[in-house]
Design an enzyme around this catalytic site. Structure first.
Site, PDB file in Angstrom:
ATOM      1  N   ARG A  30     -53.294 -25.356  50.882  1.00 16.77           N
ATOM      2  CA  ARG A  30     -52.809 -24.836  52.177  1.00 16.77           C
ATOM      3  C   ARG A  30     -51.737 -23.802  51.863  1.00 16.77           C
ATOM      4  NH1 ARG A  30     -50.984 -28.009  57.612  1.00 16.77           N
ATOM      5  NH2 ARG A  30     -53.254 -28.098  57.703  1.00 16.77           N
TER       6      ARG A  30
ATOM      7  N   ASP B  17     -54.443 -24.382  70.885  1.00 19.14           N
ATOM      8  CA  ASP B  17     -53.624 -24.586  69.685  1.00 19.14           C
ATOM      9  C   ASP B  17     -52.239 -24.019  69.991  1.00 19.14           C
ATOM     10  OD1 ASP B  17     -52.739 -25.016  67.071  1.00 19.14           O
ATOM     11  OD2 ASP B  17     -53.796 -23.287  66.231  1.00 19.14           O
TER      12      ASP B  17
ATOM     13  N   GLN C  96     -60.759 -27.996  59.627  1.00 20.03           N
ATOM     14  CA  GLN C  96     -60.473 -28.388  61.006  1.00 20.03           C
ATOM     15  C   GLN C  96     -61.699 -28.157  61.899  1.00 20.03           C
ATOM     16  OE1 GLN C  96     -57.456 -29.586  62.602  1.00 20.03           O
ATOM     17  NE2 GLN C  96     -59.019 -29.968  64.124  1.00 20.03           N
TER      18      GLN C  96
ATOM     19  N   HIS D 191     -59.028 -21.963  59.139  1.00 21.27           N
ATOM     20  CA  HIS D 191     -58.804 -23.414  58.993  1.00 21.27           C
ATOM     21  C   HIS D 191     -60.181 -24.100  59.025  1.00 21.27           C
ATOM     22  CE1 HIS D 191     -56.767 -27.095  58.810  1.00 21.27           C
ATOM     23  NE2 HIS D 191     -56.141 -27.132  59.960  1.00 21.27           N
TER      24      HIS D 191
ATOM     25  N   CYS E 118     -56.252 -29.017  67.880  1.00 20.86           N
ATOM     26  CA  CYS E 118     -56.241 -29.432  66.474  1.00 20.86           C
ATOM     27  C   CYS E 118     -55.020 -30.278  66.132  1.00 20.86           C
ATOM     28  CB  CYS E 118     -56.320 -28.206  65.569  1.00 20.86           C
ATOM     29  SG  CYS E 118     -54.988 -27.033  65.858  1.00 20.86           S
TER      30      CYS E 118
ATOM     31  N   ARG F 262     -61.161 -35.817  60.960  1.00 23.62           N
ATOM     32  CA  ARG F 262     -60.750 -35.085  59.745  1.00 23.62           C
ATOM     33  C   ARG F 262     -61.040 -35.942  58.513  1.00 23.62           C
ATOM     34  NH1 ARG F 262     -56.917 -31.129  60.287  1.00 23.62           N
ATOM     35  NH2 ARG F 262     -57.698 -30.520  58.248  1.00 23.62           N
TER      36      ARG F 262
HETATM   37  N1  NVA Z   1     -52.501 -22.552  64.088  1.00 20.06           N
HETATM   38  C1  NVA Z   1     -51.712 -23.646  63.574  1.00 20.06           C
HETATM   39  C2  NVA Z   1     -52.600 -24.769  63.148  1.00 20.06           C
HETATM   40  C3  NVA Z   1     -51.876 -25.980  62.633  1.00 20.06           C
HETATM   41  C4  NVA Z   1     -52.794 -27.057  62.188  1.00 20.06           C
HETATM   42  C5  NVA Z   1     -50.840 -23.162  62.433  1.00 20.06           C
HETATM   43  O1  NVA Z   1     -51.343 -22.424  61.585  1.00 20.06           O
HETATM   44  O2  NVA Z   1     -49.667 -23.530  62.393  1.00 20.06           O
HETATM   45  N1   CP Z   2     -54.579 -29.982  62.428  1.00 22.52           N
HETATM   46  C1   CP Z   2     -53.915 -29.942  61.249  1.00 22.52           C
HETATM   47  O1   CP Z   2     -54.327 -29.282  60.284  1.00 22.52           O
HETATM   48  O2   CP Z   2     -52.792 -30.695  61.230  1.00 22.52           O
HETATM   49  P1   CP Z   2     -51.719 -30.783  60.070  1.00 22.52           P
HETATM   50  O3   CP Z   2     -50.959 -29.484  60.058  1.00 22.52           O
HETATM   51  O4   CP Z   2     -50.859 -31.954  60.432  1.00 22.52           O
HETATM   52  O5   CP Z   2     -52.427 -30.984  58.763  1.00 22.52           O
END
Ligand code: NVA
Ligand code: CP
Length: 304
Positions: free
Chosen positions: A101, A223, A131, A128, A263, A291
């Site tokens: 990540r 989101d 997800q 993502h 998500c 997930r």
């Molecule tokens: N769009 C959000 C998703 C978190 C799971 C982010 O990137 O922070």
């Molecule tokens: N939806 C998701 O990826 O959550 P986290 O940021 O908690 O991993």
């Protein structure tokens, strides 16, 4: 040959179907004594916080008999300037797979290019994919099939929206995105999506009016307005996204039974109200549970 999972664009519909089938098997049967990752170690390199992705991947690896090694990026030499390609080459000599990540999608692609083991994208600023695979699995469970479903995404044209575009184009799902002006998915993503979508008959639209977008929606998805790494833009985003909240009025405008997805993490009272998030048509916790099943499926199919 090793296979990476860097975005949905690289998957074919049959790949996605195999993942969904495998996830359904894991969810339904919860097989005991099935340890395809026995003797295998997987690294989880995280530059950003995570609750769901980290924990569900670690548990998935453990349940499949493998050993997860959580690596906070700031504690690795990469935080002090070591080249990604060196990290990829070296870690490939210890590990059987990397889950990462990070901020830049190009870093994931570079890592995948130099690592000789599978690299799985656990979120970048651009995509993502894990997800969205869990989301499609959730939709398939609810509606028996993802075919013929209309998904409406309200809000920021971010990593989740981009991966939804890729998935909808690949699978023939009708997708309508309503974003404020200046916050739509980027032209490059739209161009990539259109190339695939031309082959299918589904409709993809990106508009500004959330009330128009939700007409006939089976799913309303949202989101956060401010993704990780964009915190300094929060004040201006709060202004830009006023009017894009998923609340009772917007859900009622679909004029049919509509299910709610997010998500998570959610900012209650911003992009979604608590009554909608906690309402009986909310699928968000099923989505979160899925997930785990999807990650088990990906690991089982990808890590050899
Ligand atoms: N769009 C959000 C998703 C978190 C799971 C982010 O990137 O922070
Ligand atoms: N939806 C998701 O990826 O959550 P986290 O940021 O908690 O991993």
């Amino acid at each position: 040959m090793k296979r990476d999972l860097v975005s949905i664009f690289e998957l074919e519909e049959r790949d996605i179907q195999r993942i969904l089938e495998r996830a359904a098997y894991f969810k339904k049967s919860n097989p005991q004594g099935y340890y395809p990752l026995k003797g295998k170690s997987l690294g989880l390199i995280f530059y950003k916080p995570s609750t769901r992705t980290r924990v569900s991947f670690e548990v998935a690896i453990y349940q499949l008999g493998g050993y997860p090694i959580f690596l906070k990026a700031q504690d690795l030499q990469i935080g002090r300037g070591e080249a990604i390609k060196d990290m990829g080459r070296v870690l490939s000599r210890y590990l059987n797979g990397i889950i990462i990540r990070t901020f830049d999608q190009s870093d994931i692609e570079e890592l995948a290019a130099y690592a000789t083991i599978p690299v799985i994208n656990a979120l970048s600023a651009l995509y993502h994919p894990c997800q969205i695979l869990a989301d499609i699995f959730t939709i398939q469970e609810k509606f028996s099939s993802y075919k013929g479903i209309k998904v409406v995404y309200i809000g920021d044209g971010n990593n989740v929206a981009n991966s939804w575009l890729a998935a909808a184009a690949k699978l023939g799902i009708t997708l309508s995105i309503a974003s404020p002006s200046g916050y739509e998915p980027t032209g490059e993503i739209i161009a990539r999506t259109k190339q695939i979508a031309q082959k299918g008959a589904n409709q993809l639209e990106i508009i500004h009016d959330p009330y128009r977008a939700v007409q006939g929606a089976d799913i309303i998805y949202t989101d956060v307005w401010t993704s990780m790494g964009r915190e300094e833009e929060e004040a201006e985003r709060l202004k830009a996204f006023a009017g894009y909240q998923v609340n009772k009025e917007l859900v009622a405008a679909t004029q049919k039974e509509t299910f709610i997805m997010h998500c998570l993490p959610a900012h209650r009272g911003q992009e979604i109200t608590s009554d909608v998030l906690d309402g009986e048509n909310s699928l968000v916790y099923e989505q979160a549970e899925n997930r785990l099943h999807i990650h088990k499926a990906i690991l089982d199919l990808w890590i050899t």
